[in-house]
Enzyme design. Sequence first.
Site, PDB file in Angstrom:
ATOM      1  N   LYS A  28      -7.277   3.506   5.527  1.00 62.96           N
ATOM      2  CA  LYS A  28      -5.986   3.262   4.861  1.00 62.96           C
ATOM      3  C   LYS A  28      -5.504   4.451   4.015  1.00 62.96           C
ATOM      4  O   LYS A  28      -4.323   4.801   4.081  1.00 62.96           O
ATOM      5  CB  LYS A  28      -6.021   1.960   4.053  1.00 62.96           C
ATOM      6  CG  LYS A  28      -6.018   0.736   4.990  1.00 62.96           C
ATOM      7  CD  LYS A  28      -6.147  -0.579   4.249  1.00 62.96           C
ATOM      8  CE  LYS A  28      -6.050  -1.734   5.242  1.00 62.96           C
ATOM      9  NZ  LYS A  28      -6.874  -2.874   4.890  1.00 62.96           N
TER      10      LYS A  28
ATOM     11  N   TYR B 136     -10.637  -3.351  -3.034  1.00 62.57           N
ATOM     12  CA  TYR B 136     -10.139  -4.730  -2.888  1.00 62.57           C
ATOM     13  C   TYR B 136      -9.840  -5.334  -4.252  1.00 62.57           C
ATOM     14  O   TYR B 136      -9.488  -4.607  -5.197  1.00 62.57           O
ATOM     15  CB  TYR B 136     -11.163  -5.597  -2.126  1.00 62.57           C
ATOM     16  CG  TYR B 136     -11.547  -5.046  -0.782  1.00 62.57           C
ATOM     17  CD1 TYR B 136     -10.602  -4.870   0.220  1.00 62.57           C
ATOM     18  CD2 TYR B 136     -12.860  -4.698  -0.498  1.00 62.57           C
ATOM     19  CE1 TYR B 136     -10.954  -4.386   1.469  1.00 62.57           C
ATOM     20  CE2 TYR B 136     -13.222  -4.213   0.749  1.00 62.57           C
ATOM     21  CZ  TYR B 136     -12.258  -4.056   1.727  1.00 62.57           C
ATOM     22  OH  TYR B 136     -12.613  -3.571   2.949  1.00 62.57           O
TER      23      TYR B 136
HETATM   24  N1  GLU Z   1      -9.914  -4.143  10.287  1.00 68.99           N
HETATM   25  C1  GLU Z   1     -10.142  -4.950   9.118  1.00 68.99           C
HETATM   26  C2  GLU Z   1      -9.076  -6.007   9.006  1.00 68.99           C
HETATM   27  O1  GLU Z   1      -7.951  -5.713   9.101  1.00 68.99           O
HETATM   28  C3  GLU Z   1     -10.170  -4.067   7.931  1.00 68.99           C
HETATM   29  C4  GLU Z   1     -10.586  -4.820   6.747  1.00 68.99           C
HETATM   30  C5  GLU Z   1     -11.215  -3.999   5.688  1.00 68.99           C
HETATM   31  O2  GLU Z   1     -12.070  -3.151   5.931  1.00 68.99           O
HETATM   32  O3  GLU Z   1     -10.815  -4.246   4.560  1.00 68.99           O
HETATM   33  O4  GLU Z   1      -9.342  -7.150   8.817  1.00 68.99           O
END
Ligand code: GLU
Length: 305
Positions: free
Chosen positions: A64, A241
């Site tokens: 990201k 997160y």
């Molecule tokens: N590919 C995962 C999703 O979109 C990424 C999630 C993550 O690593 O936070 O659910």
Amino acid sequence: MDELLEDLVQKYLPFTNQGQLANYIPELTKVDKNALGIYVVSSDGKSSFAGDYQKRFTMQSIIKPILLLLALMDNGEDLVREHVGVEATGKPFDAINYTDQALLSEHLNPMVNMGAILLCTLLSGKNYSHKFQRLLELTRNLSGNSEIQVNEAVYESEKRTGNRNRALAFLLKSQGIIQDEVEDVLDCYFRACSIEADCKDLANIAFVFANRGRRPVSEERLFPARYAHYVNAILMTCGMYDGSGDFAIRVGVPAKSGVGGGIMAITPTRMGIGIYSPGLDTKGNSLAGIQVLEELSQKLYLSVF
Ligand code: GLU
């Protein structure tokens, strides 16, 4: 430094069992939960490493910040900011944050899925496969590793089961925030999450962000310093997160985690750090990975606070 990293890996290895593998992407359950590795690149160009630093894993959400960087490079700060906000949501990365009020761009964040899916639409490219290819090239360039590839099994697994991301993308489309075909946009997003790296790749990428857009030693500039400033600030507030506040207190550096078990940590002007341990805590962050980083931060005074 090598000795310190080795000690930390030995000390926290027993905790790898306490984490849970991400099982909502079936392919991610096929890894060894007891792996723990770290790689550190310092400003003098020296590298130190310990444990399973050579194991490869999918970047997942660690892509990201690179997606955000490419969107900034392609469009400039004002346009990106117009489309994707910068405030922490305080909610899980895949939350459907929508009640009865209009969904506005300021409600989106580039480090949670809805914002990242939207970022895919902002990349330059004649189609979504071209956009993705440019993102992959940037990832290779930042890491200095031209071999970086997609893990096809993880990509297929995520594409098959990623219905929550479909829901998020359809919500964006229903609001007119994205115009393109949902499956095309998601294909770029799923591929991006399935890019495979190891701790060294993450450390090298992190170092460029730590060094405000320049490679170690050669100081070759890869992107404007302002974009490192932008991305690092968002990582500090939203990179881990809905555990980002806790992480800021315990570790105190910009970082991004992914559900594959990686953490990319940036200590501005000093170091790039890559960590891998796939057992996750309840927020989705590498459990042993954070423990290692917390002690490393205390020992080397890494916290920016
Ligand atoms: N590919 C995962 C999703 O979109 C990424 C999630 C993550 O690593 O936070 O659910």
